[in-house]
Scaffold this motif. Sequence first.
Motif, short mmCIF file in Angstrom:
data_model
loop_
_atom_site.label_atom_id
_atom_site.label_comp_id
_atom_site.label_asym_id
_atom_site.label_seq_id
_atom_site.Cartn_x
_atom_site.Cartn_y
_atom_site.Cartn_z
N ASP A 52 18.48 -35.69 -39.27
CA ASP A 52 17.14 -35.22 -39.59
C ASP A 52 16.83 -33.94 -38.81
O ASP A 52 17.49 -33.60 -37.83
CB ASP A 52 16.10 -36.31 -39.28
CG ASP A 52 16.07 -36.62 -37.80
OD1 ASP A 52 15.23 -36.02 -37.10
OD2 ASP A 52 16.89 -37.45 -37.35
N GLU A 53 15.80 -33.25 -39.26
CA GLU A 53 15.41 -31.96 -38.68
C GLU A 53 15.07 -32.07 -37.20
O GLU A 53 15.46 -31.22 -36.39
CB GLU A 53 14.21 -31.42 -39.45
CG GLU A 53 13.66 -30.12 -38.91
CD GLU A 53 12.39 -29.70 -39.63
OE1 GLU A 53 11.71 -28.82 -39.09
OE2 GLU A 53 12.06 -30.25 -40.69
N GLY A 54 14.36 -33.12 -36.81
CA GLY A 54 13.97 -33.29 -35.41
C GLY A 54 15.17 -33.44 -34.49
O GLY A 54 15.22 -32.82 -33.41
N THR A 55 16.15 -34.24 -34.90
CA THR A 55 17.36 -34.43 -34.08
C THR A 55 18.11 -33.12 -33.94
O THR A 55 18.57 -32.76 -32.85
CB THR A 55 18.27 -35.50 -34.72
OG1 THR A 55 17.53 -36.72 -34.81
CG2 THR A 55 19.52 -35.72 -33.89
N LEU A 56 18.24 -32.39 -35.04
CA LEU A 56 18.94 -31.10 -35.00
C LEU A 56 18.20 -30.10 -34.12
O LEU A 56 18.82 -29.37 -33.32
CB LEU A 56 19.10 -30.53 -36.41
CG LEU A 56 20.14 -31.21 -37.30
CD1 LEU A 56 20.04 -30.69 -38.72
CD2 LEU A 56 21.54 -31.00 -36.76
N ALA A 57 16.89 -30.05 -34.23
CA ALA A 57 16.10 -29.11 -33.43
C ALA A 57 16.23 -29.41 -31.94
O ALA A 57 16.44 -28.50 -31.12
CB ALA A 57 14.63 -29.15 -33.86
N LEU A 58 16.15 -30.69 -31.56
CA LEU A 58 16.30 -31.06 -30.16
C LEU A 58 17.69 -30.75 -29.64
O LEU A 58 17.85 -30.26 -28.52
CB LEU A 58 16.00 -32.55 -29.97
CG LEU A 58 14.53 -32.96 -30.05
CD1 LEU A 58 14.40 -34.47 -30.06
CD2 LEU A 58 13.75 -32.37 -28.89
N ALA A 59 18.70 -31.01 -30.45
CA ALA A 59 20.08 -30.73 -30.04
C ALA A 59 20.29 -29.24 -29.81
O ALA A 59 20.95 -28.84 -28.85
CB ALA A 59 21.05 -31.27 -31.08
N LEU A 60 19.71 -28.42 -30.65
CA LEU A 60 19.85 -26.97 -30.47
C LEU A 60 19.10 -26.49 -29.24
O LEU A 60 19.60 -25.68 -28.47
CB LEU A 60 19.36 -26.22 -31.71
CG LEU A 60 20.39 -26.03 -32.81
CD1 LEU A 60 19.72 -25.53 -34.09
CD2 LEU A 60 21.50 -25.09 -32.39
N ARG A 61 17.89 -26.99 -29.03
CA ARG A 61 17.09 -26.56 -27.87
C ARG A 61 17.73 -27.00 -26.55
O ARG A 61 17.61 -26.32 -25.54
CB ARG A 61 15.67 -27.10 -27.96
CG ARG A 61 14.77 -26.27 -28.86
CD ARG A 61 13.31 -26.57 -28.62
NE ARG A 61 12.93 -27.93 -28.95
CZ ARG A 61 12.59 -28.35 -30.17
NH1 ARG A 61 12.56 -27.50 -31.18
NH2 ARG A 61 12.25 -29.59 -30.39
N ALA A 62 18.39 -28.15 -26.54
CA ALA A 62 18.98 -28.68 -25.31
C ALA A 62 20.48 -28.35 -25.20
O ALA A 62 21.21 -29.03 -24.50
CB ALA A 62 18.77 -30.20 -25.25
N ARG A 63 20.92 -27.30 -25.87
CA ARG A 63 22.34 -26.94 -25.81
C ARG A 63 22.71 -26.59 -24.36
O ARG A 63 21.87 -26.20 -23.57
CB ARG A 63 22.64 -25.78 -26.75
CG ARG A 63 21.93 -24.49 -26.45
CD ARG A 63 22.19 -23.48 -27.57
NE ARG A 63 21.55 -22.22 -27.31
CZ ARG A 63 20.34 -21.88 -27.71
NH1 ARG A 63 19.62 -22.74 -28.43
NH2 ARG A 63 19.84 -20.69 -27.44
N ARG A 64 24.00 -26.75 -24.05
CA ARG A 64 24.46 -26.51 -22.68
C ARG A 64 25.85 -25.91 -22.71
O ARG A 64 26.50 -25.88 -23.75
CB ARG A 64 24.45 -27.81 -21.89
CG ARG A 64 25.33 -28.88 -22.48
CD ARG A 64 25.19 -30.19 -21.70
NE ARG A 64 25.94 -31.27 -22.33
CZ ARG A 64 27.23 -31.50 -22.11
NH1 ARG A 64 27.92 -30.73 -21.31
NH2 ARG A 64 27.83 -32.49 -22.71
N LEU A 65 26.28 -25.43 -21.56
CA LEU A 65 27.61 -24.85 -21.45
C LEU A 65 28.67 -25.88 -21.75
O LEU A 65 28.54 -27.06 -21.38
CB LEU A 65 27.84 -24.29 -20.04
CG LEU A 65 27.12 -22.98 -19.72
CD1 LEU A 65 27.21 -22.70 -18.24
CD2 LEU A 65 27.71 -21.83 -20.52
N VAL A 66 29.75 -25.46 -22.42
CA VAL A 66 30.87 -26.36 -22.69
C VAL A 66 31.60 -26.61 -21.38
O VAL A 66 31.91 -25.67 -20.66
CB VAL A 66 31.82 -25.73 -23.73
CG1 VAL A 66 33.03 -26.63 -23.94
CG2 VAL A 66 31.10 -25.49 -25.05
N SER A 67 31.86 -27.86 -21.08
CA SER A 67 32.53 -28.17 -19.81
C SER A 67 34.01 -28.38 -20.02
O SER A 67 34.50 -28.62 -21.07
CB SER A 67 31.91 -29.42 -19.19
OG SER A 67 31.88 -30.48 -20.10
#
Length: 198
Positions: A183-198
């Motif tokens: 859903d849009e909300g899950t995708l939006a949160l995932a994009l906003r909380a992106r982080r460096l690849v470890s």
Amino acid sequence: MASPEIDALSKALARLPGLGPRSARRAVLHLIKKRETALAPLLAALKAVEANLIVCGLCGNVETRDPCSICADPRRDPAMLCVVEDVADLWALDDKRLFAGRFHVLGGRLSALDGVGPGDLAIDSLVARVADGGIAEVVLAMNATLEGQTTMHYVAERLAPLGVRVMQLAQGLPVGGELDYLDEGTLALALRARRLVS
């Protein structure tokens, strides 16, 4: 018993994702009953897509022009690039304008079981695109599957020498989940909380 043509149409529709034999038969019956309002416009749309379908030479999106409307949009941030496995993932992320940058479609994911290696994906063109300069951040938006995570780590390793910031989507996406089903909300949160690849 349906005619061979109607049966062939039912079988063709049944091969589409989300449609089984019974759903395909119902769809065919609907199209037959609504010839003028459903069947004729569907046929015209299919013919138009078949005649004009183009893969964008820059990002790999499927559209009717090259470069695609996303790559040609001057309002998009050219310094941000989101890398996805498939066109369906691009459409899922772009549907609600969740990402303000541009995209790059790999055309799949690494999978030893399926015989898909780095040479089968658009990884070299991604590296060349980033090496050309102008891109400051790459977001690796891979599906939360074993193959998706393997692909993400491989791409991150290939991009590491180029000095760009390489990010991944935040955890919280369901394991085994695919972007085009979220859903849009899950995708939006995932994009906003992106982080460096470890």
